[in-house]
Design an enzyme around this catalytic site. Structure first.
Site: not given
Lengths: 405, 138
Positions: B51-52
């Protein structure tokens, strides 16, 4: 010359502050802003004409049907398409490509067939073909890039085999802005009798497109990148494919007669438009085309080209900046990185100055792998962007570089 | 120091900058340099936080009853954010890590990074640190 102030008045969204700074919207490659005429057309449709289309006997239904079909004509005229039935309304570029892929998978593509793509395709022009290939023992072949990130057209010939059934290629790279040399692609395709699908998602907002002249089999694009609403786009089918592409998404509206034993499908565009379509979207799409016509697509191209050349020149003067696909033959997009810095950092800090850019892989991970980078920062222009905005961007980019180093 | 005490300390540091966001970000970037860096051989795919937009590696250990985090990130603003989290949550009891509300993030002006639409994954980092603490205190 274009009257920049008059154009900007059409886009009230631009008139706002982000973190205390004037918004500079350089993320047009993702989606463009919408002029008042487009916003009003949608609002007016719902206020005055909303009804379900086709098969309605009442007046309002006829009005809505006429508006919907008039939109199709406006769009067909704009792309110089002879028969407006060749324009099929879809949810957008991705939906259009899926419609072609699923249709071709029915009886045209066979086990072991091959499809040619380019290294700089958007995921949406890779995944539908990859899914078909995985399920059917097919193969994707990829046109490699040259040193300057343009396509290696010479090697395209070597990729062709008697199993090649389609060349699916973008007209403009969404990440690099490079314009594909379609003539080279077409001459090889025609010589070998291979159909061509042209992804116009990033070209249609920037350049004139004459589909009779381009003479491809399939053309796809999205309204929302060309000043129109989200959720609507088009699939153009050549006369041949309008007759031959099998229905892969059946539903209400696509038929002539239905029995439990057999269905006879409609002819023309309706065949591919199941369910209640995005009527307001089609109306808004046509209003966007009217807006483009009013400004003039050549003027739009020239203006954006001037911005690209100007920005590219200024960026080249900053020693820490690497510009990708540094060609003069580009449409509206510049991708870059700051040496030793992550695109996320650059994008985050530019946003603090009110400058909207996009960072990351831009849905082109295979291209990122080819360039051996994690991502880029992408700026992309529209008719309302100005040289002053670029000057401010350059000034703040320099500041960001200092902050990060 | 307790989690609350460290949070207070960080809030005071950031308050010095007032409305000067450039100063705040420069400080955040500086804090990134103090991050206890994860060992190179621990930088494996299963330690990457999903999710980064930038890559963040996090290693969690329980040493003498306390959580010890080491991490790294390839974007320096992200690294600053991990460093702040590690400073607050490292050397704390796992049950305290799990309970921490981390409201200080809002106070120091990094709230925008908590929005799920932001691709930096600050939320994912917090979740990972907490779930690791939860699994290690059992």
């Amino acid at each position: 010359m274009i009257d920049q102030n008059k154009i900007r008045e059409q886009f009230p969204i631009l008139n706002q502050k982000i973190n205390g700074y004037d918004l500079i919207y350089f993320d047009n490659g993702a989606t463009s802003q919408k002029p008042l005429t487009v916003i009003d057309s949608i609002s007016n449709y719902y206020k005055n004409s909303n009804s379900n289309i086709h098969r309605g006997v009442h007046t309002l239904s006829r009005t809505a049907t006429e508006l919907f079909e008039k939109s199709r004509k406006t769009i067909a005229n704009y792309f110089n398409v002879k028969n407006d039935q060749q324009i099929i309304f879809t949810a957008g570029t991705t939906d259009s490509i899926n419609l072609v892929a699923n249709g071709l998978a029915k009886n045209y593509l066979k086990r072991g067939d091959e499809i040619i793509l380019s290294t700089y395709e958007h995921h949406s022009n890779i995944l539908p073909w990859q899914l078909w290939a995985e399920e059917n023992g097919g193969k994707l072949k990829v046109i490699p890039l040259l040193e300057d990130q343009s396509l290696d057209y010479v090697s395209l010939e070597k990729l062709i085999s008697d199993k090649t059934k389609l060349i699916a290629i973008t007209q403009v790279s969404n990440t690099l802005g490079l314009i594909t040399d379609l003539e080279k692609i077409k001459s090889i395709a025609q010589k070998n009798n291979i159909p061509v699908l042209l992804d116009g998602a990033q070209s249609a907002p920037h350049m004139a497109i004459d589909l009779q002249k381009l003479d491809v089999d399939f053309f796809v694009c999205s309204a929302h990148k060309m000043y129109g609403p989200t959720g609507i786009g088009l699939l153009y089918l050549s006369e041949k494919w309008l007759k031959e592409l099998p229905v892969s998404k059946p539903g209400g509206g696509t038929i002539k007669t239905v029995t439990f034993e057999k269905t006879e499908y409609a002819e023309g565009a309706l065949r591919f438009e199941p369910g209640t379509p995005h009527i307001a979207g089609a109306v808004g799409f046509a209003a966007a085309i009217d807006f483009i016509n009013e400004v003039g697509i050549q003027k739009i191209f020239d203006h954006e080209d001037e911005l690209v050349q100007y920005a590219q020149l200024k960026m080249t003067e900053i020693p820490e900046v690497i510009v990708y696909g540094k060609s003069a033959h580009k449409a509206g997009v510049i991708s870059f990185n700051v040496k030793g810095q992550h695109p996320f950092d650059v994008g985050t800090l530019l946003d603090k100055y009110g400058i909207a850019v996009r960072t990351g892989h831009h849905c082109t991970q295979p291209l990122m792998q080819c360039l051996t980078i994690q991502g880029t920062v992408r700026i992309s222009f529209a008719i309302y962007n100005t040289k002053q905005e670029i000057d401010f961007f350059i000034e703040k980019l320099k500041k960001v570089i200092t902050m990060l180093s | 120091m307790s989690i609350e005490e460290i949070e207070k300390e960080i809030i005071e540091e950031f308050e010095l900058f007032g409305d000067d966001w450039e100063g705040k970000y420069e400080h955040l970037i500086d804090l990134g340099k103090s991050l206890p860096i994860i060992k190179e051989d621990l930088k494996t795919d299963d330690r990457i936080i999903k999710g980064c937009q930038s890559r963040v590696w996090l290693n969690s250990e329980l040493i003498d009853g306390k959580m010890v985090y080491t991490a790294d990130a390839d974007a320096i603003i992200t690294k600053g954010m991990v460093a702040v989290l590690v400073r607050v949550l490292s050397n704390q009891k796992p049950e305290d890590v799990v309970k921490a509300d981390l409201k200080f993030i809002e106070v120091i002006g990094l709230k925008e990074h908590l929005s799920p639409t932001r691709a930096n994954g600050l939320v994912s980092m917090i979740n990972k640190m907490k779930t690791d603490a939860l699994s290690l205190c059992r």
